[in-house]
Write a protein that holds these residues in place. Structure first.
Motif, short mmCIF file in Angstrom:
data_model
loop_
_atom_site.label_atom_id
_atom_site.label_comp_id
_atom_site.label_asym_id
_atom_site.label_seq_id
_atom_site.Cartn_x
_atom_site.Cartn_y
_atom_site.Cartn_z
N VAL A 128 -2.61 2.24 -2.17
CA VAL A 128 -3.21 1.92 -3.47
C VAL A 128 -4.64 2.45 -3.50
O VAL A 128 -5.19 2.81 -2.46
CB VAL A 128 -3.21 0.39 -3.73
CG1 VAL A 128 -1.80 -0.15 -3.87
CG2 VAL A 128 -3.94 -0.35 -2.63
N PRO A 129 -5.28 2.45 -4.66
CA PRO A 129 -6.68 2.89 -4.73
C PRO A 129 -7.62 1.93 -3.99
O PRO A 129 -7.31 0.76 -3.80
CB PRO A 129 -7.00 2.86 -6.23
CG PRO A 129 -5.67 2.84 -6.93
CD PRO A 129 -4.72 2.18 -5.98
N THR A 185 0.86 -1.18 0.00
CA THR A 185 0.00 0.00 0.00
C THR A 185 0.90 1.24 0.00
O THR A 185 2.08 1.12 0.29
CB THR A 185 -0.92 0.02 1.24
OG1 THR A 185 -0.12 -0.03 2.41
CG2 THR A 185 -1.89 -1.14 1.22
N VAL A 228 -11.53 0.27 -3.78
CA VAL A 228 -12.73 -0.07 -4.55
C VAL A 228 -13.81 -0.49 -3.56
O VAL A 228 -13.56 -1.32 -2.68
CB VAL A 228 -12.44 -1.24 -5.52
CG1 VAL A 228 -13.70 -1.67 -6.24
CG2 VAL A 228 -11.35 -0.86 -6.51
N PHE A 233 -5.63 -3.53 -5.39
CA PHE A 233 -6.60 -2.57 -4.84
C PHE A 233 -6.95 -2.96 -3.40
O PHE A 233 -6.90 -4.12 -3.04
CB PHE A 233 -7.91 -2.58 -5.65
CG PHE A 233 -7.75 -2.15 -7.06
CD1 PHE A 233 -7.84 -0.81 -7.40
CD2 PHE A 233 -7.51 -3.08 -8.06
CE1 PHE A 233 -7.69 -0.40 -8.73
CE2 PHE A 233 -7.37 -2.69 -9.38
CZ PHE A 233 -7.46 -1.35 -9.72
#
Length: 74
Positions: free
Chosen positions: A22-23, A20, A25, A50
């Motif tokens: 990271v995006p 990490t 979701v 993700f």
């Protein structure tokens, strides 16, 4: 994981990648709740890099719904 709101606390399944930041979701559950299919989807997204979170959207009506879509109700 537990998520707190002003009017209560609900569960959410979270899958994290190895590295990490990271995006993130948001994975929206079907009528079957946060079941094995939703958890598998979160885990696959985490493997793809993700953070995947699936909140329990039914927590006010019936917390922790976890139904198998392949099993017919009797």
């Amino acid at each position: 994981m537990k998520v707190s709101k002003l009017d209560g606390v609900f569960n959410a399944y979270a899958a994290l990648p190895a590295i990490t930041p990271v995006p993130v979701v948001a994975v929206v559950q079907e009528i079957f709740g946060v079941n094995s299919d939703i958890r598998t989807t979160c885990n696959e997204l985490a493997r793809d890099g993700f953070i995947a979170i699936a909140p329990d959207l039914f927590w006010r009506i019936e917390p922790n719904v976890d139904l198998d879509a392949a099993v017919a109700e009797h």
